[in-house]
Design an enzyme around this catalytic site. Sequence first.
Site, PDB file in Angstrom:
ATOM      1  N   HIS A 197      34.589  -9.521  63.061  1.00 26.19           N
ATOM      2  CA  HIS A 197      35.520  -9.830  64.141  1.00 26.19           C
ATOM      3  C   HIS A 197      35.825 -11.328  64.168  1.00 26.19           C
ATOM      4  O   HIS A 197      35.172 -12.103  64.855  1.00 26.19           O
ATOM      5  CB  HIS A 197      34.888  -9.389  65.470  1.00 26.19           C
ATOM      6  CG  HIS A 197      35.867  -9.316  66.595  1.00 26.19           C
ATOM      7  ND1 HIS A 197      35.831  -8.316  67.540  1.00 26.19           N
ATOM      8  CD2 HIS A 197      36.909 -10.105  66.931  1.00 26.19           C
ATOM      9  CE1 HIS A 197      36.800  -8.507  68.415  1.00 26.19           C
ATOM     10  NE2 HIS A 197      37.471  -9.578  68.076  1.00 26.19           N
ATOM     11  N   LEU A 239      41.616 -15.580  62.649  1.00 19.20           N
ATOM     12  CA  LEU A 239      41.980 -16.706  61.777  1.00 19.20           C
ATOM     13  C   LEU A 239      43.343 -17.297  62.158  1.00 19.20           C
ATOM     14  O   LEU A 239      43.732 -18.340  61.648  1.00 19.20           O
ATOM     15  CB  LEU A 239      41.974 -16.270  60.310  1.00 19.20           C
ATOM     16  CG  LEU A 239      40.590 -15.899  59.753  1.00 19.20           C
ATOM     17  CD1 LEU A 239      40.705 -15.427  58.301  1.00 19.20           C
ATOM     18  CD2 LEU A 239      39.622 -17.068  59.846  1.00 19.20           C
ATOM     19  N   ASN A 270      45.775  -9.608  65.490  1.00 22.66           N
ATOM     20  CA  ASN A 270      46.694 -10.098  66.521  1.00 22.66           C
ATOM     21  C   ASN A 270      47.295 -11.448  66.153  1.00 22.66           C
ATOM     22  O   ASN A 270      47.198 -12.424  66.890  1.00 22.66           O
ATOM     23  CB  ASN A 270      46.008 -10.149  67.887  1.00 22.66           C
ATOM     24  CG  ASN A 270      44.816 -11.095  67.924  1.00 22.66           C
ATOM     25  OD1 ASN A 270      44.254 -11.420  66.881  1.00 22.66           O
ATOM     26  ND2 ASN A 270      44.448 -11.532  69.102  1.00 22.66           N
ATOM     27  N   HIS A 299      38.883  -2.431  71.324  1.00 22.24           N
ATOM     28  CA  HIS A 299      38.711  -3.454  72.361  1.00 22.24           C
ATOM     29  C   HIS A 299      38.738  -2.702  73.681  1.00 22.24           C
ATOM     30  O   HIS A 299      39.803  -2.305  74.159  1.00 22.24           O
ATOM     31  CB  HIS A 299      39.858  -4.475  72.260  1.00 22.24           C
ATOM     32  CG  HIS A 299      39.929  -5.464  73.383  1.00 22.24           C
ATOM     33  ND1 HIS A 299      39.733  -6.810  73.201  1.00 22.24           N
ATOM     34  CD2 HIS A 299      40.173  -5.315  74.706  1.00 22.24           C
ATOM     35  CE1 HIS A 299      39.864  -7.433  74.361  1.00 22.24           C
ATOM     36  NE2 HIS A 299      40.143  -6.548  75.294  1.00 22.24           N
ATOM     37  N   HIS A 350      32.757  -6.180  70.737  1.00 26.60           N
ATOM     38  CA  HIS A 350      32.176  -7.043  71.783  1.00 26.60           C
ATOM     39  C   HIS A 350      31.685  -6.327  73.048  1.00 26.60           C
ATOM     40  O   HIS A 350      32.236  -6.519  74.127  1.00 26.60           O
ATOM     41  CB  HIS A 350      33.137  -8.173  72.158  1.00 26.60           C
ATOM     42  CG  HIS A 350      34.601  -7.803  72.234  1.00 26.60           C
ATOM     43  ND1 HIS A 350      35.080  -6.750  72.992  1.00 26.60           N
ATOM     44  CD2 HIS A 350      35.681  -8.373  71.650  1.00 26.60           C
ATOM     45  CE1 HIS A 350      36.391  -6.702  72.869  1.00 26.60           C
ATOM     46  NE2 HIS A 350      36.780  -7.655  72.065  1.00 26.60           N
ATOM     47  N   ASN A 364      37.327 -13.104  76.677  1.00 26.82           N
ATOM     48  CA  ASN A 364      37.581 -11.694  76.959  1.00 26.82           C
ATOM     49  C   ASN A 364      36.863 -10.828  75.927  1.00 26.82           C
ATOM     50  O   ASN A 364      37.142 -10.971  74.738  1.00 26.82           O
ATOM     51  CB  ASN A 364      39.086 -11.419  76.911  1.00 26.82           C
ATOM     52  CG  ASN A 364      39.433 -10.060  77.461  1.00 26.82           C
ATOM     53  OD1 ASN A 364      38.643  -9.463  78.184  1.00 26.82           O
ATOM     54  ND2 ASN A 364      40.606  -9.563  77.119  1.00 26.82           N
ATOM     55  N   ASP A 419      33.708 -12.765  67.196  1.00 24.31           N
ATOM     56  CA  ASP A 419      34.937 -12.875  67.991  1.00 24.31           C
ATOM     57  C   ASP A 419      35.395 -14.341  68.020  1.00 24.31           C
ATOM     58  O   ASP A 419      35.888 -14.827  69.044  1.00 24.31           O
ATOM     59  CB  ASP A 419      34.762 -12.312  69.398  1.00 24.31           C
ATOM     60  CG  ASP A 419      36.100 -12.049  70.075  1.00 24.31           C
ATOM     61  OD1 ASP A 419      37.161 -12.218  69.437  1.00 24.31           O
ATOM     62  OD2 ASP A 419      36.097 -11.666  71.266  1.00 24.31           O
TER      63      ASP A 419
END
Lengths: 447, 345
Positions: free
Chosen positions: A61, A64, A95, A182, A235, A281, A308
């Site tokens: 996770h 970049l 994303n 998520h 997460h 988050n 993350d």
Amino acid sequence: MTTSSTTYVLRGARPLGAEPVDVVLADGVVAALGADVEVPGGAVEVDAAGHVLLPGLVDLHTHLREPGREDAETVASGTRAAAAGGYTAVHAMANTSPVADTAGVVEQVWNLGRQAGWVDVHPVGAVTVGLAGERLAELGAMADSAARVRVFSDDGRCVHDPVLMRRALEYVKAFDGVVAQHAQEPRLTEGAQMNEGVVSAEIGLTGWPAVAEEAIIARDVLLAEHVGSRLHVCHVSTAGSVEIIRWAKARGIAVTAEVTPHHLVLTDELARGYDPVFKVNPPLRTAADVEAVRAGLADGTIDVVATDHAPHTREDKDCEWGAAAMGMTGLETALSVVQLAMVDTGLMTWADVARVMSTAPAAIGRVADTQGRPVAVGEPANLVLVDPRATRVVDGAAQATAAANTPFQGRELPGRVVATFLRGRATVLDGAPVEPAGAVAAPGVAR
Amino acid sequence: MRHLLSTQDLSKDDAILLLDTAAQMAATQSREIKKLPTLRGRTVVNLFFEDSTRTRISFETAAKRLSADVINFSAKGSSVSKGESLKDTALTLHAMGADAVVVRHWASGAPHQLAHAGWLDAAVLNAGDGTHQHPTQALLDAFTIRRHLVGLRGGAGGAGHPDGTGADLAGLRVAIVGDVLHSRVARSNVHLLHTLGAEVTLVSPPTLLPVGVETWPCRTSYDLDATLAGWQPDAVMMLRVQRERMSGGAGAFFPSPLEYTRRYGLDGRRLALLPGHAIVMHPGPMNRGLEISAEAADSARSVIVEQVANGVAVRMAALYLLLAGERDDRADAPPAPAATEGTAL
């Protein structure tokens, strides 16, 4: 496959924390390992006395940011940070802008990773077109592309439509993929700024309730059971989530889960100073949640630690809490935080660290043919050498990541990455990144 | 006191000093010449990221009555839009030499950031931040309560002074009614009233009480009638209910304005449940007919207009203590207001 021409001998390294041995790295593999090994002439000596040798870390996770937000991070800067943190492979989240929802974008990211040469970059494909949560992206095209995508995620957003989630879970079975969810019920978290509880009530920030995570995980494990798919939960941050996953595993459901380093040590009390570096988050939770995710990681309920890593520009963090971006960097502090929270507390051994930061994530991401391998003769020399007795004070400005939003700024952390090897080539030596000499072939071509 | 950010930061002595200073300020405001020379040459910036004409005018009046130079800086829309960031605004004010910054902001914590991020060395007064705090509102409420009610329940008593100078609010009961979840006024009052020894009951529909409220130093109730009749508060503070809280379909916090008014509105019938001395308060602006009826708002027990007047005195006290108080460290410090016997002050 291009490999290093330099031969290294690591003197007195402790594989997975075991008794010291000498380890020879030659031609991209572990050539010899033992108390009395034959060292080829011209080998570079690395003093590894007291250092722990682990398989190169694998992050499931990582953000970049390229393409689209090169002002926050690039594939080159982010993977350099990964190498500095002891990683030899990262999964680049989807994303970006444009979203990694087509074969073209995932191949672009994969190629940028190969050109950078710091770690193996495995792009994650978006589950839905544009992360919009409305219709499936062309998952098969991404799976069949040169990037060979196996992990699919709308991370940053939840695949909240139950039918769409069901379809995604089913569809990726055709190419042994996994949906990394998520877990955030969007209606329960509108405008959410931090964990909902005692602190949010007092300091007047809109709450992000634990139930918004737990409700989605509960639904998804049942969906995964119903359609016989595997599910990965990103997460995990609450005690309730750990309980649900523990229940699901006991029931035989093919669920895996990750926890971030920051959720292993930081709590929502940090929001009291309104410093947006602590805005993330899912949000930082309570001390009881920290205890629960540590226990879940120790007993195997939570399979992996994933960073993350979420680099942000200064302008996205130097502002009001309510206006700030969510996320914190993690690649260069993850191993130290895991040592702090799990090893130095006696909850885990270094062999457990190898499992949760390398072997298990490589298995979930379906890259276990080259990553997360045993430290043994003949295996690819993807390794990290860590000095667990060293300490260091974290300074975001001095990190390899292009962003400075580390929540550990100014904190002293245990452990230091001394060297990282990617297929026998040192990407980090004496604690400093070693610039790759030109492009290096990454896996995926010959497999 | 370097900044005034939250009533949670105030000790009982701090709070009483603020109220006593406000009483002295209020005494000067009945004179023909209301202006005092105290802050001559000092610059106070009203930095408003959110519209609030009432609060801004109150602070502006307070600063001008103390002879400070006042700059009004309306920065509505900044930061989230493409405008200037909070940081740049702060650096600008720093460069201009602001001595105090009165800040109203939509974001909880923005005044805290201004005070602590190192962008600015002025005193920061929180004039309301998001759903967090509005300390001068709580101070003016406490000031108003003390003037009317101190001594009625025993407690520390009036200390022999008719307006309660020197007294705390021990033994007094205050009901705060309405949208607690989104209210900085409620948060500020709960802590300040508790610090001053008063008992507080929050009365609200369950949807408008925050998760986590159980750790606050107060009690909570869902039943206004039971609280008024059974607990017999000395003061009832009605909170403004924003109309957008009823919209949002499934996310609305209560079914309809009429239902809210029936269950939580203060009207003549409920007024009659209160003890004879009880006062009715509202931070304004009121939604007449929603959380408070015209009968209650305009009744003899209503001190709502007086709250506004007291707001100026309390803000004068806060500015004085933050700016002149800081000057006390210097050799040329002017005497504290208590020692001036009402002439120069």
